[in-house]
Each structure stands twice: as C-alpha cells, then as structure tokens.
Design an enzyme around this catalytic site. Sequence first.
Site, PDB file in Angstrom:
ATOM      1  N   LYS A 175       4.222   5.632 -13.713  1.00  0.00           N
ATOM      2  CA  LYS A 175       3.193   4.600 -13.556  1.00  0.00           C
ATOM      3  C   LYS A 175       2.679   4.617 -12.118  1.00  0.00           C
ATOM      4  CE  LYS A 175       3.051   0.405 -12.205  1.00  0.00           C
ATOM      5  NZ  LYS A 175       1.728   0.435 -11.570  1.00  0.00           N
ATOM      6  N   GLU A 250      13.398   3.031  -2.829  1.00  0.00           N
ATOM      7  CA  GLU A 250      12.934   3.312  -1.459  1.00  0.00           C
ATOM      8  C   GLU A 250      11.986   2.187  -1.097  1.00  0.00           C
ATOM      9  OE1 GLU A 250      14.493   5.522  -0.046  1.00  0.00           O
ATOM     10  OE2 GLU A 250      15.009   7.094  -1.460  1.00  0.00           O
ATOM     11  N   CYS A 284       5.698   3.584   5.138  1.00  0.00           N
ATOM     12  CA  CYS A 284       7.006   2.908   5.170  1.00  0.00           C
ATOM     13  C   CYS A 284       7.773   3.242   6.438  1.00  0.00           C
ATOM     14  CB  CYS A 284       7.814   3.274   3.936  1.00  0.00           C
ATOM     15  SG  CYS A 284       8.044   5.036   3.755  1.00  0.00           S
ATOM     16  N   GLU A 382       7.623  -7.232   7.451  1.00  0.00           N
ATOM     17  CA  GLU A 382       6.852  -5.997   7.328  1.00  0.00           C
ATOM     18  C   GLU A 382       5.391  -6.373   7.115  1.00  0.00           C
ATOM     19  OE1 GLU A 382       7.054  -3.630   3.673  1.00  0.00           O
ATOM     20  OE2 GLU A 382       7.183  -1.830   4.901  1.00  0.00           O
TER      21      GLU A 382
HETATM   22  P1  NAD Z   1       4.720  -2.867  -4.463  1.00  0.00           P
HETATM   23  O1  NAD Z   1       6.188  -3.172  -4.456  1.00  0.00           O
HETATM   24  O2  NAD Z   1       3.791  -4.006  -4.540  1.00  0.00           O
HETATM   25  O3  NAD Z   1       4.365  -1.911  -5.692  1.00  0.00           O
HETATM   26  C1  NAD Z   1       4.988  -0.653  -5.870  1.00  0.00           C
HETATM   27  C2  NAD Z   1       4.827  -0.244  -7.313  1.00  0.00           C
HETATM   28  O4  NAD Z   1       5.560  -1.152  -8.140  1.00  0.00           O
HETATM   29  C3  NAD Z   1       3.399  -0.271  -7.836  1.00  0.00           C
HETATM   30  O5  NAD Z   1       3.214   0.813  -8.731  1.00  0.00           O
HETATM   31  C4  NAD Z   1       3.335  -1.594  -8.560  1.00  0.00           C
HETATM   32  O6  NAD Z   1       2.347  -1.610  -9.563  1.00  0.00           O
HETATM   33  C5  NAD Z   1       4.731  -1.653  -9.164  1.00  0.00           C
HETATM   34  N1  NAD Z   1       5.227  -3.001  -9.489  1.00  0.00           N
HETATM   35  C6  NAD Z   1       4.815  -4.190  -8.981  1.00  0.00           C
HETATM   36  N2  NAD Z   1       5.520  -5.192  -9.542  1.00  0.00           N
HETATM   37  C7  NAD Z   1       6.393  -4.629 -10.415  1.00  0.00           C
HETATM   38  C8  NAD Z   1       7.408  -5.139 -11.277  1.00  0.00           C
HETATM   39  N3  NAD Z   1       7.655  -6.445 -11.359  1.00  0.00           N
HETATM   40  N4  NAD Z   1       8.123  -4.264 -12.010  1.00  0.00           N
HETATM   41  C9  NAD Z   1       7.899  -2.933 -11.913  1.00  0.00           C
HETATM   42  N5  NAD Z   1       6.946  -2.393 -11.129  1.00  0.00           N
HETATM   43  C10 NAD Z   1       6.200  -3.228 -10.368  1.00  0.00           C
HETATM   44  O7  NAD Z   1       4.478  -1.950  -3.178  1.00  0.00           O
HETATM   45  P2  NAD Z   1       3.102  -1.376  -2.654  1.00  0.00           P
HETATM   46  O8  NAD Z   1       2.326  -2.519  -2.088  1.00  0.00           O
HETATM   47  O9  NAD Z   1       2.478  -0.493  -3.680  1.00  0.00           O
HETATM   48  O10 NAD Z   1       3.600  -0.405  -1.472  1.00  0.00           O
HETATM   49  C11 NAD Z   1       3.904  -0.868  -0.207  1.00  0.00           C
HETATM   50  C12 NAD Z   1       5.394  -1.038  -0.030  1.00  0.00           C
HETATM   51  O11 NAD Z   1       6.052   0.192  -0.353  1.00  0.00           O
HETATM   52  C13 NAD Z   1       5.797  -1.343   1.401  1.00  0.00           C
HETATM   53  O12 NAD Z   1       6.781  -2.344   1.402  1.00  0.00           O
HETATM   54  C14 NAD Z   1       6.355  -0.021   1.893  1.00  0.00           C
HETATM   55  O13 NAD Z   1       7.274  -0.122   2.954  1.00  0.00           O
HETATM   56  C15 NAD Z   1       6.988   0.511   0.669  1.00  0.00           C
HETATM   57  N6  NAD Z   1       7.163   1.961   0.754  1.00  0.00           N
HETATM   58  C16 NAD Z   1       8.417   2.453   0.936  1.00  0.00           C
HETATM   59  C17 NAD Z   1       8.621   3.833   1.057  1.00  0.00           C
HETATM   60  C18 NAD Z   1       9.999   4.402   1.249  1.00  0.00           C
HETATM   61  O14 NAD Z   1      10.178   5.591   1.031  1.00  0.00           O
HETATM   62  N7  NAD Z   1      10.979   3.607   1.641  1.00  0.00           N
HETATM   63  C19 NAD Z   1       7.513   4.702   0.966  1.00  0.00           C
HETATM   64  C20 NAD Z   1       6.249   4.161   0.772  1.00  0.00           C
HETATM   65  C21 NAD Z   1       6.084   2.790   0.655  1.00  0.00           C
END
Ligand code: NAD
Length: 480
Positions: A175, A250, A284, A382
Amino acid sequence: MADALKNFVAGQWKCSRSGQTFQDENPVRRGSSLGAFQASTPDDIDEAIGAAEAAFRAWRRTSVPERQQHIAEFLRLLKASREELARIVTLENGKTIRESRAEVDSALVEGGYHLTQVSAFYGHTGPGAFRDLTTWVQYEPVGVVGVISPWNFPMNVMCRKTLPALLTGNTVVFKPASFTPWSGVFMAGLFERAGLPAGVFNCVTGLGSSIGNHIVEHPGVRALSFTGSTEVGKKIQAKAAANLTRTQLELGGKNALIVMEDADLSAALEAAVTAGFANAGQWCTSTSRILLQRGIAGSFLEQLTARCGRMAVGDGVLETTDMGPVAGPQQYQDICAAIGRAQADGARMVAGGGAGLPPDGYFIRPTVFVGVRPEMALFRDEIFGPVLAVSEFDSLDEALALANDSIYGLSSAIYTTDIGAAKRYIDGIEAGLAHVNVHTGYKEPSMPFGGVKQSGAGLPENSESGLEFFVDRKAVYLRG
Ligand code: NAD
C-alpha cells in the site's frame, strides 16, 4: 493521465470495488491534480491478500536463482525508467529532480545488494551435537507480507522492503502512501513487466486509516514491514499483536548533529545544509537539531543563515532548484504550526519566513531557530520539514545528554577531529546510526538501517537483517 490508474491485484489491473477514486496533488500548485487513483476498501485488500496467499504456494517453491532472475529484470527495468520515475516522484512529492534521481539510484544500489546477498544467505548447515545427527537451520518464507510505506521516499522505501521479501520467497501486498500513489502504481507496472507470476506482488492504493489498517489486522498477513510515523507505528504494533504478526517498524526521528570546536567547520556546515534541507527536511534521518559548542556557535550560525538565504526554493522539476515544496497541505500546516509555536515558546528565528516564495504551492524557506531549550516542543517533536533547532553546549558530556534527551533514537552525527571524543560519542549516543564527520542521512546497504527507542522496532532493514526479517527459522535434526 485521463483515466484513473488502477490497483494491481492477481496480475491484473483492477478498479476498486468502491467505484471511488481520489486525486494526487502536485504540491507546487495547490488544488492541482496529477491524476486519479483507486480509493480502495477492505474488500480490495481481502482480494489482494487472497491472491498473494494463492501465489505463495508456488512462489515459495521457486529456487533462489529463479527469484533472482525476476528481481534482476525488475532492477534492469527500474534503471531504464530512472528519468521517468524520478519525474513522477518530483511531481507528486515535490522533492527536486536531482533528489528524485538520487532516490532511484539508492533503490538500485540497495536492490543490487539484496540480489547478491541472498545467495550467501542460504545453506547454514553444520554437524550435530550427537554424531549420528546432522542439523541445520532451514530458512523458510513467512508467507504474505504487508508493505506500508511513507510518501517521503515513495519508491526507495518500498523497494528496500519488497525486494528482500520477494527474494526470500514471500508474496507481497503493498500500500503506497496516499500522497504518493503514482510512483507505487508505476513500480507495480515494472514488476508486471519483469514477469513476476500473478499474485506474487500486489499494489492497492487508498487511505492508511482504512486499507492500511485492514492489512495490519488481517490474519492472512504473516509479517508487516512499515515505515512511517511513530504515532502510526505504535497503533500498528498494538493491532498486529492480536495475530502475533511479525513487525518491522521504521519510525520517526529527531536527529542531532553535534559540532565540536575542533571540527572542520566547512564540512560540518555542508552536513547541516545537506541533511537539514534535502527533501525539504522530510527525511527520517535528516538533521533536525544542531548542537554547537559555544566557541564556534556565532561563526557557524552566521555561515548557516547566509547559506539558507541563498537557497533557491521552487518547483523541483527545474534543475536549478535547491529545495522543493513540502509534500502536501497537512504537512504544510503542521510545519507552519510548529514554527509559530517555536516563536511563541521564545526560540529566535534567524533564517526563514515567507518573503519571496512562489505563492501557489506548499513552500517553506530553510528555517533556523536559535536559543532552543530542551523543554521546547521544537527541541522534542519531530517536525519533518526544513526547520533546524540550534542549541549550544560547553562539554561533550553536555552535548550527549542533549542529543539523548529524546524519545527518538534514529540517526546522529558528530563533527570533530578528536578521535577520543569521536569514540566517546559512538559509545554514548542512543541512536541506530552513529556518524563521525559524515552527515546524519548517509547510509550503505550492507549496514543495518533502523532506530532505537521510539524510532523503530523489529529487525532493521538492509544488511543481513533486511533478509532475516522475512524468513522463519526451522531447526532441522536429521538422522540417517
Ligand atoms: P504516516 O505514519 O502518516 O504514514 C505512513 C504510511 O502508513 C502511509 O502509507 C499511510 O497511509 C499509512 N497509515 C496511516 N495510518 C495507518 C493505519 N492506522 N494503519 C496502517 N497504515 C496506516 O507517515 P508519513 O507521514 O507517510 O511519513 C512520515 C513519517 O515517516 C515520519 O515520521 C518519518 O520520520 C517516518 N519515516 C521513517 C523512516 C525510517 O526509516 N525510520 C523513513 C522514512 C520516513
């Protein structure tokens, strides 16, 4: 793009059963549309998981070289599509075209690593403790894997999860983030062209709160690889516990760059700008806190603010742009709110502000705050945008205490010429990645990529653990 792009399920392009679609916005122009995508429902996920379960029966029996052939072909197609895909990433995410090309290149390097590494991964045999027994650990694929990725690296993160999952004999339901469905669907097209059997890779677009959630709760999904926020990661961990589904999470970070008085200051400055503002700070492992030893703070800040003022903020498709917009309206509002709160809390903004920005998109200037204290939200939360929080310290012990004063523990860096200080930092820093004279965003595929504390859980991506996460270990005792 006239027609809505479809889901890829069981080797076929399908509309959602909901009959609904959603629009993909270019963050350079508010209200624009790059095209329509399927607003899928839990029913669509059930179908994709069913297809992945059916495909798993045969895919798990394929030989490693056979899987390698498919993935090698996928990587060949990915390389050939570099420019087209980079453009898609820039259009829907906003990052500059150079950053998007670098993202594709990173996926190619990591994919090449997994492709080779998987050959060495199998075949752990050994003599048994008793003479008439032969024992070995047999690695077996876990089954259907759910891959849920964020919008900030829409193609690289999914590759880092999907390729090792497929190489170890699992099938995948992917997804993409709802801000960046196009690159996800594009990748599905590459898997189709690479000749993967139907159902081995499936891509379903839609909202995280409905279909992402359903993937997490589905008992047919045996492992979940998720990258995203700590907030959503915690919900996923709790929900996955109901079926004891294995998770690789992650998550977020609040990464500190420590600059000591003896450092090469121009290298440290370069690190602050690169890791602070690449991908508009939506990274991230980006630097979000800068800790400066008091003696060099003034001159470092003078140079940093001058660099910020010179950065060209604009449409990422232009080769001359240094920083694109942030990814969407929610992101824009959240960052603006964090900037407002930092000012209200008494931090002083020395770079940033709205002057001269293109009026149409979600643009935010490279922003720097000084006088940031640990009790401020700017120090703790963050922000995930181009906003740097600067604090000062006297001793390395103080710097480490500040750097570790966080719920997060993803990446970190120190700039120093003192090897003793570097060693004390490596031992003392609470982070999954420790860099010395290297910026916080740097990584290599043979090294584990994951955070400690609330930045991650489960085995890290990349390195050997990037493959290990996707296998069950069967202990075999053979007599005869
Ligand atoms: P997010 O948590 O809002 O969404 C991530 C994914 O999860 C999306 O595909 C979203 O549609 C899905 N999602 C949202 N709610 C969900 C639920 N209840 N159940 C299952 N899936 C759900 O994050 P974002 O805004 O897309 O990305 C930014 C975040 O990602 C930041 O916090 C960043 O630090 C983190 N990030 C971490 C890494 C790493 O490797 N540690 C890498 C990139 C981004």
